[in-house]
Design a protein around this motif. Structure first.
Motif, short mmCIF file in Angstrom:
data_model
loop_
_atom_site.label_atom_id
_atom_site.label_comp_id
_atom_site.label_asym_id
_atom_site.label_seq_id
_atom_site.Cartn_x
_atom_site.Cartn_y
_atom_site.Cartn_z
N VAL A 31 2.35 -1.57 7.27
CA VAL A 31 1.94 -1.85 5.97
C VAL A 31 2.09 -2.85 5.46
O VAL A 31 2.73 -3.77 6.09
N TRP A 37 -2.24 -0.53 7.12
CA TRP A 37 -2.47 0.62 6.16
C TRP A 37 -2.28 0.09 4.63
O TRP A 37 -1.19 -0.43 4.64
N THR A 38 -2.99 0.67 4.06
CA THR A 38 -2.46 0.59 2.63
C THR A 38 -1.66 1.92 2.38
O THR A 38 -1.71 2.81 2.95
N ASN A 40 0.67 3.96 -0.82
CA ASN A 40 0.70 4.30 -2.28
C ASN A 40 2.11 3.97 -2.97
O ASN A 40 2.08 3.84 -4.10
#
Ligand code: ZN
Length: 98
Positions: A31, A37-38, A40
């Protein structure tokens, strides 16, 4: 390796690791800045996008193909996964429960 929550750990190289109940193994995703990847930012209810694909094409014998979306702390296994949880959505388990 550091525990961010019961279900999420951080590992070297900007990677986050969770326990996959379909593979009964840990998976890590990269990340942060650059490729990856994104995330949260919520270690209790993580969301990663896009989908996560391990062992594409089943190229590693004896290891399931595992294709999933992790959303709000739950993992949705897509139908092309080859383990018994294919097509199901379940909570990410506590890491130590694995
Ligand atoms: Zn898996």
């Amino acid at each position: 390796m550091a525990a961010l929550s019961k279900i999420l750990r951080s590992v070297e190289g900007n990677r986050l690791m969770f326990w996959c109940p379909g593979c009964d193994a840990a998976h890590a995703v990269r990340v942060g800045s650059g490729s990856g990847w994104t995330y949260n930012g919520n270690p209790d209810k993580p969301t990663f996008t896009p989908s996560i694909l391990f062992n594409p094409g089943g190229e590693t014998p004896g290891v399931p193909l595992c294709h999933s979306f992790v959303t709000d702390g739950r993992i949705q296994f897509l139908g092309d996964s080859t383990h018994p949880l294919a097509g199901q959505t379940v909570d990410l388990p506590d890491f130590d429960a694995g």
